[in-house]
Design an enzyme around this catalytic site. Structure first.
Site, short mmCIF file in Angstrom:
data_model
loop_
_atom_site.label_atom_id
_atom_site.label_comp_id
_atom_site.label_asym_id
_atom_site.label_seq_id
_atom_site.Cartn_x
_atom_site.Cartn_y
_atom_site.Cartn_z
N THR A 240 -1.49 -2.00 9.44
CA THR A 240 -0.57 -2.43 8.38
C THR A 240 -0.65 -1.44 7.22
OG1 THR A 240 -2.10 -3.75 7.03
CG2 THR A 240 -1.14 -4.82 8.97
N CYS A 241 0.30 -1.55 6.31
CA CYS A 241 0.27 -0.80 5.05
C CYS A 241 0.11 -1.78 3.89
CB CYS A 241 1.54 0.01 4.88
SG CYS A 241 1.67 1.39 6.02
N SER A 242 -0.67 -2.82 4.12
CA SER A 242 -0.88 -3.87 3.13
C SER A 242 -2.22 -3.68 2.43
CB SER A 242 -0.84 -5.24 3.81
OG SER A 242 -1.21 -6.26 2.90
N GLY B 171 0.80 -1.22 0.00
CA GLY B 171 0.00 0.00 0.00
C GLY B 171 0.83 1.26 0.00
#
Length: 674
Positions: A444-446, A386
């Site tokens: 998260t940055c997923s 992301g």
């Protein structure tokens, strides 16, 4: 010992021949090597030797491995044999940028080496092939021109000098191979060969605005506005109004400012940034910190599972009470890292941070130091797909360089994704085992549900908190919802920031323990949560509200007026009776006076205690101490009427006026003693 031999250099005849063939190909296809796109207007002069060497070291660890049947270029099996320390942050960033660019064009660069006949270079071992690839990328980016304006203070590195000499001597063959590659892909430039996903990622990264949070321990938001105005910056309403030196406020976090990407170099020279009053950091971290802040009471401690760069820890400290709350952070193992973080926190005036050497999963939930911890902030390692600007993310958050390989490919291998999800679930369930903790913030940055919703839902159904403890449940987002997509995802009790041209993507889930019905919540805690959510802005918690003060004052005045009114009435009655009974001074006078005084005193006491209630009319006076004649004579009814009027007067009416008493004649039998 030199890596290359002069016998490897091509002859002048071959160079002339290759140049002629190159011109013929480019002209016949309408493509010239002298054409300049908008991106090539910036003159490229090359890098220092140490940057090439560090870039090669990074590339060696992240380059794409290929099957044996498709293997064109060999990179060796071990780590890069040469490495030097980064001179400064700028050299570190340049090294990562060069390695990432070489990674994105790895297939193209390998084809150029094979097609030109330059590879294999006999004197260069496979372990140094990474250096050849990163330097080849830079050479073609400079239109095969030699390096210029190299720093004289930079110590020359023999391996770098030899590889550069070899590549430059083969520049004509390499340029011809590049031209053939462009013709094959019908591409005007090498950038057009990249997949659409990578090109879009590059465009987002170049235009992504900068986010900076205010260190309110050193400066107020108003002071920041004034300082920026003096530096020539103008505050605008939104990002769409950006034009040069402008900025605006973020819609989710009140202490977050947004700047155009074009002013970064200017910003870093400002006193606000040099003195750690403004700090650049990805927005996802500020969102996470503010989510945790809204769950904290006044004196609660918080535990951060991963240290990262330390900026997230410092931001959390800034938002908590420096005197009564502590911020614990796990995983600070080396003395060097500890010293680096302590220096950063000192410069930022953060005084309530305690560093722990243990990993988060190794800490016992019963540790006595952590018994005041009520919130755990969990930022596990994730795929990071992301993120649009991976280099900034790696440098600022100290993430793994393998993120560059995944982003260059546009996806993550299934096996790696499963490993990440398993570790994330392990850490989240561990956080739920802390008996005193009341909430866990997971971020998260997923872009993958396997790392987001799936991990959270598995943790909630795992029963990790134990049978006797109160279970966890998902809480609605505690951040403002500013667009339709955020409102839609909030229906699932998650907060999602979509990957876009104005921000990186992130996922936030808040897990809160269900409250035990037997427990009571203090007013202090309720006010603390309300203040954390900004609901009590402008209200001093140490003082009662104006409404409460007004109500108390009104009640006090009412009671005082009622008491004084009753006292005045009783005084007038007593005065009247004394005046009427004065001519006949007998024992009966004193008897009647005693009875009346006693009755009056009772009336005053009763009125004072129940002045706010309506009273029924009192019964006629009956007392055995009164004379029989007084009880039976018609004139005795006058005294009874006086007391009845007195009781009636006690009804509290707002429109009530003082009643004027009429004189009453009392006749007593003469000369009789009792």
């Amino acid at each position: 010992m030199p890596l290359l031999r002069n016998s490897l250099l091509p002859s002048n005849d071959s160079i002339v021949s290759d140049v002629s063939s190159l011109h013929e190909m480019t002209l016949s296809n309408g493509i010239t090597t002298t054409d300049k796109s908008s991106t090539s207007l910036i003159e490229k002069t090359g890098y220092q030797d140490s940057v090439y060497l560090n870039a090669a070291n990074i590339f060696q660890s992240i380059h794409k491995e290929k099957p044996q049947d498709k293997l064109l270029v060999k990179y060796g099996n071990g780590p890069f044999p040469l490495a030097v320390d980064f001179k400064d942050e700028r050299c570190q960033r340049l090294s990562y940028e060069l390695a990432f660019n070489a990674l994105k064009y790895q297939d193209v660069l390998e084809n150029i080496l094979i097609d030109s006949g330059v590879y294999p270079i006999q004197a260069v071992p496979d372990e140094l092939t990474s250096l050849v690839v990163v330097m080849l990328y830079d050479l073609q980016d400079r239109k095969f021109e030699p390096r210029q304006n190299i720093d004289d203070e930079d110590e020359p590195i023999a391996e770098v000098q030899e590889v550069e000499c070899s590549l430059y001597s083969f520049k004509t063959k390499l340029a011809a191979a590049l031209a053939r590659c462009r013709i094959k892909h019908d591409a005007l430039s090498i950038d057009c060969i990249l997949p659409d996903t990578i090109r879009k990622q590059e465009q987002r990264a170049s235009a992504l605005p900068l986010f900076a949070w205010v260190n309110t321990l050193k400066v107020s938001l108003d002071e920041v506005h004034s300082a920026l105005q003096k530096e020539g910056f103008t505050r605008v309403e939104s990002l769409s109004k950006f034009d040069g030196c402008t900025y605006c406020l973020d819609t989710h976090c009140e202490d977050l400012l947004i700047f155009p990407s074009t002013v970064k170099e200017h910003l870093l020279t400002l006193e606000l940034f040099v003195d750690h009053k403004l700090l650049l950091q990805d927005k996802s971290r500020s969102l996470t910190v503010h989510s945790a802040k809204s769950l904290l009471n006044m004196d609660d401690d918080i535990l951060i599972a991963h240290v990262g760069s330390g900026l997230t820890v410092a931001h959390m400290s800034v938002l908590t009470n420096q005197e009564t709350a502590k911020v614990f952070v796990c995983g600070v193992k080396s003395a060097t890292k500890e010293a680096e973080l302590k220096n950063l926190f000192t410069q930022m005036e953060c005084k309530n941070i305690e560093l722990l050497r243990e990993d988060f999963t190794s800490i016992e939930p019963t540790d006595h130091k952590l018994q005041k911890v009520k919130v755990i902030l969990l930022l596990p390692r994730c795929s990071g797909l992301g993120v649009s600007n991976p280099i900034e993310f790696i440098l600022n958050e100290h993430e793994d360089a393998e993120l560059l390989r995944d982003i260059s490919e546009g996806s993550v291998a299934v096996d790696k994704l499963n490993i990440l999800a398993q570790q994330q679930l392990k850490e989240l369930t561990r956080a739920m085992q802390f008996g005193k903790v009341q909430a866990v913030v997971y971020c998260t940055c997923s872009i993958y549900p396997e790392e987001n919703e799936a991990v959270v839902n598995k943790a909630l159904t795992s029963g990790a908190e134990g049978g006797k403890a109160q279970p966890y449940r998902l809480c609605p987002p505690v951040l403002p919802l500013c667009c339709k997509s955020e409102i839609n995802t909030s229906a699932e009790n998650f907060f999602k920031l979509e990957l876009s041209d104005i921000s990186n993507g992130c996922f936030i889930a808040v897990l809160a323990r269900e409250r035990d019905p037997s427990e009571t919540v203090s007013v202090k805690d309720v006010l603390a949560r309300a203040a954390a959510k900004g609901l009590l802005e402008g209200i001093d918690l140490a003082k009662p509200s104006k409404r409460e003060e007004k109500k108390k004052k009104k009640q006090k005045i009412t009671l005082t007026k009622a008491a004084s009114k009753e006292a005045a009435i009783q005084s007038r009655i007593q005065e009247f009776l004394d005046r009427e009974m004065k001519p006949n001074k007998t024992d009966s006078d004193s008897s009647v006076s005693n009875v009346i005084a006693s009755t009056s005193q009772k009336t005053i006491n009763h009125t004072t205690s129940d002045s706010m209630q309506l009273k029924k009319t009192a019964k006629p006076l009956s007392n055995s101490s009164l004379p029989v004649m007084l009880k039976n004579t018609p004139t005795s009814s006058s005294v009874q009427k006086v007391f009845e009027r007195q009781r009636t007067v006690r009804k509290p009416k707002s429109e009530e006026k003082l009643m004027v008493l009429k004189p009453v004649e009392i006749v007593l039998p003469p000369g009789r003693h009792f």
